[in-house]
Design an enzyme around this catalytic site. Sequence first.
Site, PDB file in Angstrom:
ATOM      1  N   SER A  39      39.524  44.229  43.056  1.00  0.00           N
ATOM      2  CA  SER A  39      39.456  43.451  44.302  1.00  0.00           C
ATOM      3  C   SER A  39      40.601  43.896  45.202  1.00  0.00           C
ATOM      4  O   SER A  39      41.576  44.493  44.709  1.00  0.00           O
ATOM      5  CB  SER A  39      39.619  41.965  43.970  1.00  0.00           C
ATOM      6  OG  SER A  39      39.894  41.211  45.130  1.00  0.00           O
ATOM      7  N   TYR A  94      43.491  34.564  39.880  1.00  0.00           N
ATOM      8  CA  TYR A  94      42.536  35.627  40.226  1.00  0.00           C
ATOM      9  C   TYR A  94      43.285  36.914  40.602  1.00  0.00           C
ATOM     10  O   TYR A  94      42.986  37.993  40.083  1.00  0.00           O
ATOM     11  CB  TYR A  94      41.664  35.151  41.392  1.00  0.00           C
ATOM     12  CG  TYR A  94      40.625  36.152  41.829  1.00  0.00           C
ATOM     13  CD1 TYR A  94      39.469  36.361  41.079  1.00  0.00           C
ATOM     14  CD2 TYR A  94      40.778  36.878  43.007  1.00  0.00           C
ATOM     15  CE1 TYR A  94      38.503  37.272  41.487  1.00  0.00           C
ATOM     16  CE2 TYR A  94      39.823  37.783  43.420  1.00  0.00           C
ATOM     17  CZ  TYR A  94      38.684  37.982  42.661  1.00  0.00           C
ATOM     18  OH  TYR A  94      37.730  38.888  43.069  1.00  0.00           O
TER      19      TYR A  94
HETATM   20  N1  LIG Z   1      32.179  38.193  46.049  1.00  0.00           N
HETATM   21  C1  LIG Z   1      33.315  38.668  46.548  1.00  0.00           C
HETATM   22  O1  LIG Z   1      33.679  38.424  47.722  1.00  0.00           O
HETATM   23  C2  LIG Z   1      34.182  39.549  45.700  1.00  0.00           C
HETATM   24  C3  LIG Z   1      35.288  40.183  46.266  1.00  0.00           C
HETATM   25  C4  LIG Z   1      36.084  41.008  45.488  1.00  0.00           C
HETATM   26  C5  LIG Z   1      35.780  41.201  44.146  1.00  0.00           C
HETATM   27  N2  LIG Z   1      34.705  40.571  43.622  1.00  0.00           N
HETATM   28  C6  LIG Z   1      34.412  40.799  42.201  1.00  0.00           C
HETATM   29  O2  LIG Z   1      33.092  41.266  42.057  1.00  0.00           O
HETATM   30  C7  LIG Z   1      32.578  40.894  40.785  1.00  0.00           C
HETATM   31  C8  LIG Z   1      31.203  40.280  40.981  1.00  0.00           C
HETATM   32  O3  LIG Z   1      31.312  39.212  41.895  1.00  0.00           O
HETATM   33  P1  LIG Z   1      30.055  38.509  42.580  1.00  0.00           P
HETATM   34  O4  LIG Z   1      30.398  38.239  43.979  1.00  0.00           O
HETATM   35  O5  LIG Z   1      28.835  39.304  42.249  1.00  0.00           O
HETATM   36  O6  LIG Z   1      30.082  37.122  41.798  1.00  0.00           O
HETATM   37  P2  LIG Z   1      28.916  36.344  41.030  1.00  0.00           P
HETATM   38  O7  LIG Z   1      29.490  35.019  40.654  1.00  0.00           O
HETATM   39  O8  LIG Z   1      27.675  36.384  41.847  1.00  0.00           O
HETATM   40  O9  LIG Z   1      28.691  37.231  39.733  1.00  0.00           O
HETATM   41  C9  LIG Z   1      29.530  37.188  38.618  1.00  0.00           C
HETATM   42  C10 LIG Z   1      28.634  37.185  37.386  1.00  0.00           C
HETATM   43  O10 LIG Z   1      29.470  37.253  36.235  1.00  0.00           O
HETATM   44  C11 LIG Z   1      28.904  36.408  35.255  1.00  0.00           C
HETATM   45  N3  LIG Z   1      29.951  35.972  34.325  1.00  0.00           N
HETATM   46  C12 LIG Z   1      31.002  35.176  34.594  1.00  0.00           C
HETATM   47  N4  LIG Z   1      31.726  35.000  33.493  1.00  0.00           N
HETATM   48  C13 LIG Z   1      31.136  35.709  32.504  1.00  0.00           C
HETATM   49  C14 LIG Z   1      31.415  35.916  31.132  1.00  0.00           C
HETATM   50  N5  LIG Z   1      32.472  35.357  30.542  1.00  0.00           N
HETATM   51  N6  LIG Z   1      30.581  36.710  30.420  1.00  0.00           N
HETATM   52  C15 LIG Z   1      29.502  37.257  30.998  1.00  0.00           C
HETATM   53  N7  LIG Z   1      29.181  37.112  32.293  1.00  0.00           N
HETATM   54  C16 LIG Z   1      29.988  36.333  33.029  1.00  0.00           C
HETATM   55  C17 LIG Z   1      28.329  35.221  36.025  1.00  0.00           C
HETATM   56  O11 LIG Z   1      27.342  34.537  35.282  1.00  0.00           O
HETATM   57  C18 LIG Z   1      27.779  35.910  37.274  1.00  0.00           C
HETATM   58  O12 LIG Z   1      26.418  36.244  37.134  1.00  0.00           O
HETATM   59  C19 LIG Z   1      33.605  39.937  40.183  1.00  0.00           C
HETATM   60  O13 LIG Z   1      34.393  40.623  39.235  1.00  0.00           O
HETATM   61  C20 LIG Z   1      34.460  39.552  41.375  1.00  0.00           C
HETATM   62  O14 LIG Z   1      35.772  39.217  41.028  1.00  0.00           O
HETATM   63  C21 LIG Z   1      33.891  39.758  44.356  1.00  0.00           C
END
Ligand SMILES: NC(=O)c1ccc[n+]([C@@H]2O[C@H](COP(=O)([O-])OP(=O)(O)OC[C@H]3O[C@@H](n4cnc5c(N)ncnc54)[C@H](O)[C@@H]3O)[C@@H](O)[C@H]2O)c1
Length: 254
Positions: free
Chosen positions: A142, A155
């Site tokens: 991130s 985070y």
């Molecule tokens: N959305 C944003 O703005 C953003 C920005 C920077 C980084 N990220 C990173 O991108 C990645 C995906 O984010 P997203 O926006 O798709 O979020 P999201 O919540 O849509 O997806 C995350 C997925 O991870 C799964 N998950 C959570 N804990 C888990 C576990 N212990 N075991 C297995 N699965 C698990 C959840 O069920 C979910 O489907 C994350 O690592 C997040 O930190 C997101």
Amino acid sequence: MRFQSKVVLITGAAGGLGEASTRRFASEGANLILTDLDQEKVETLAAKCRAEYGSTVLTSAGDVSEETVVNGLVQAGLEAFGRIDILFNNAGINPTGNVVDTPLAVWDLTMKVNLRSAFLMTSRVIPSMIEAGGGVIVNTASIASFKASTNEAAYSVSKAALLQLTKVTARDFADLNIRVNAVCPGILENFMADRKVISSEEMMAERRARVREIVPFKREGRYEEIANLVAFLACDESSYVTGAAFTADGGLTV
Ligand SMILES: NC(=O)c1ccc[n+]([C@@H]2O[C@H](COP(=O)([O-])OP(=O)(O)OC[C@H]3O[C@@H](n4cnc5c(N)ncnc54)[C@H](O)[C@@H]3O)[C@@H](O)[C@H]2O)c1
């Protein structure tokens, strides 16, 4: 078809970036191992990939921060496909809070899901990559990995450590033809933290206005845009890239 016959393991596959990346890999010929906590969603996604792209898909539901789950998943993947060419460590959670108001349990859970899961997956998959003569790992970090984010203490720390895990692994296994890189997204269309706190159209409009104010591109990133970067790092076009952090944030941290 950059991923024809490649075997790709994706964690957090049922989420926003997980699904967009799964579709990118599937549309370019990959065989998939999809895992998420949410069994129903991951099964639905797998069915779509089979129907729309003719993909071969293995699914598994479980917590990828648990050692037994990871061991079982990697074993099942290797039994089904014989190898894992690409590992995409993407599962993550995004709790809010500063160091004072973050409960210890939330701190520990964040480290477990965002960092320990990537350590477990990476350490269990690499031996098979060495045996196969190489492989690629992409981690979802991130912009919070290098820029302190307000009110996201656990985070930010977990994502900073994930970036360092990316780098140490890249160094340790570079001579074994294993590349390890990170994508560092900025604010995406469905920002994780916002789903918990944004409950009305009005709040969403306020958030959009704020994004227009602080992001030079004046918009959020789309999951597909990050998935394109993940695919670039996972394919041979990035053959000389390892230990790198690729920011995709519409200029937010420039
Ligand atoms: N959305 C944003 O703005 C953003 C920005 C920077 C980084 N990220 C990173 O991108 C990645 C995906 O984010 P997203 O926006 O798709 O979020 P999201 O919540 O849509 O997806 C995350 C997925 O991870 C799964 N998950 C959570 N804990 C888990 C576990 N212990 N075991 C297995 N699965 C698990 C959840 O069920 C979910 O489907 C994350 O690592 C997040 O930190 C997101």
